[in-house]
Design a protein around this motif. Structure first.
Motif, mmCIF file in Angstrom:
data_model
loop_
_atom_site.group_PDB
_atom_site.id
_atom_site.type_symbol
_atom_site.label_atom_id
_atom_site.label_comp_id
_atom_site.label_asym_id
_atom_site.label_seq_id
_atom_site.Cartn_x
_atom_site.Cartn_y
_atom_site.Cartn_z
ATOM 1 N N TYR A 82 0.834 -1.201 0.000
ATOM 2 C CA TYR A 82 0.000 0.000 0.000
ATOM 3 C C TYR A 82 0.872 1.256 0.000
ATOM 4 O O TYR A 82 0.798 2.073 0.912
ATOM 5 N N TYR A 85 -0.271 4.967 0.971
ATOM 6 C CA TYR A 85 -0.460 5.391 2.364
ATOM 7 C C TYR A 85 0.785 6.062 2.927
ATOM 8 O O TYR A 85 0.715 6.772 3.923
ATOM 9 N N HIS A 101 -7.243 8.600 7.595
ATOM 10 C CA HIS A 101 -7.232 8.167 6.200
ATOM 11 C C HIS A 101 -7.100 6.644 6.061
ATOM 12 O O HIS A 101 -7.968 6.005 5.472
ATOM 13 N N ILE A 102 -6.027 6.082 6.586
ATOM 14 C CA ILE A 102 -5.748 4.658 6.367
ATOM 15 C C ILE A 102 -6.860 3.779 6.931
ATOM 16 O O ILE A 102 -7.407 2.931 6.220
ATOM 17 N N VAL A 104 -9.877 4.554 7.651
ATOM 18 C CA VAL A 104 -11.126 4.827 6.934
ATOM 19 C C VAL A 104 -11.195 3.947 5.683
ATOM 20 O O VAL A 104 -12.225 3.330 5.386
ATOM 21 N N GLU A 105 -10.084 3.876 4.958
ATOM 22 C CA GLU A 105 -10.035 3.052 3.746
ATOM 23 C C GLU A 105 -10.134 1.567 4.073
ATOM 24 O O GLU A 105 -10.809 0.809 3.361
ATOM 25 N N LYS A 108 -13.663 0.621 4.758
ATOM 26 C CA LYS A 108 -14.476 0.501 3.539
ATOM 27 C C LYS A 108 -14.361 -0.901 2.952
ATOM 28 O O LYS A 108 -15.330 -1.465 2.450
ATOM 29 N N LEU A 109 -13.156 -1.458 3.007
ATOM 30 C CA LEU A 109 -12.928 -2.797 2.459
ATOM 31 C C LEU A 109 -13.418 -3.893 3.385
ATOM 32 O O LEU A 109 -13.916 -4.926 2.937
#
Length: 181
Positions: A82, A85, A101-102, A104-105, A108-109
């Motif tokens: 990744y 990031y 950020h990290i 949060v992503e 989502k997955l």
């Protein structure tokens, strides 16, 4: 706990001890999963504790040391898998991006992921104070991740950990201080 942590841990153990010894460690543990992990699966954290204990018994290394070393391995793996990031100005910006950020992503997955929290308490040019909050006893893994990430940014950082439990979860305060190069 997400399977990626288990698969990376076993990759790390295998790199250090070899395939045969890794399988012996798995066989010694009474794992509900029988040690068959997928990166997208979800598994009981107790299985990680069993694996860490078995590796500790096999190697004579304390669990704290094992978790910090695994944190270094995991940081390297995350940097390779990744890289976006890690596209921030510096290590402190990276730490600030973990929750904002990290994670949060990741959420989502993997909507069912139970991620630790990194609350920024204070930041100056040379000091970052962060509370690590988790229901799991993996603060030494976080230490290794942070330490390796600082190195990836070419920064020398002194790190101090202070437990700050509130009863419902484990809270550890990390004080990160930049050192001159």
């Amino acid at each position: 706990m997400k399977g990626v942590v288990f698969t990376e841990f076993l990759d790390h153990v295998e790199a250090e001890l070899g395939v045969i010894q890794t399988q012996r460690i798995i066989d010694r543990c009474e794992l509900e999963s029988e040690g068959a992990y997928t990166s997208v699966g979800t598994y009981p954290c107790a299985e990680m504790s069993q694996l860490i204990g078995a590796v500790s018994q096999t190697t004579g290394r304390c669990p704290t040391t094992l978790l910090k070393a695994f944190g270094h391995h995991l940081a390297s793996s995350f940097r390779q898998g990744y890289p976006a990031y890690f596209e921030v100005a510096d290590f402190f910006d990276f730490v600030e991006s973990i929750d904002s950020h990290i994670h949060v992503e990741v959420q989502k997955l993997y909507a069912d992921a139970e991620l630790p929290e990194f609350h920024i308490i204070m930041r100056t040019d040379d000091t970052l104070v962060v509370d690590y909050i988790s229901s799991r006893a993996l603060e030494h893994l976080a230490y290794g991740l942070l330490e390796a990430s600082a190195q990836a940014f070419g920064e020398t950082v002194a790190m101090h950990m202070t437990p700050r439990g509130d009863g419902s979860s484990r809270v550890v305060r990390f004080q990160l201080e930049r050192r001159p190069q």
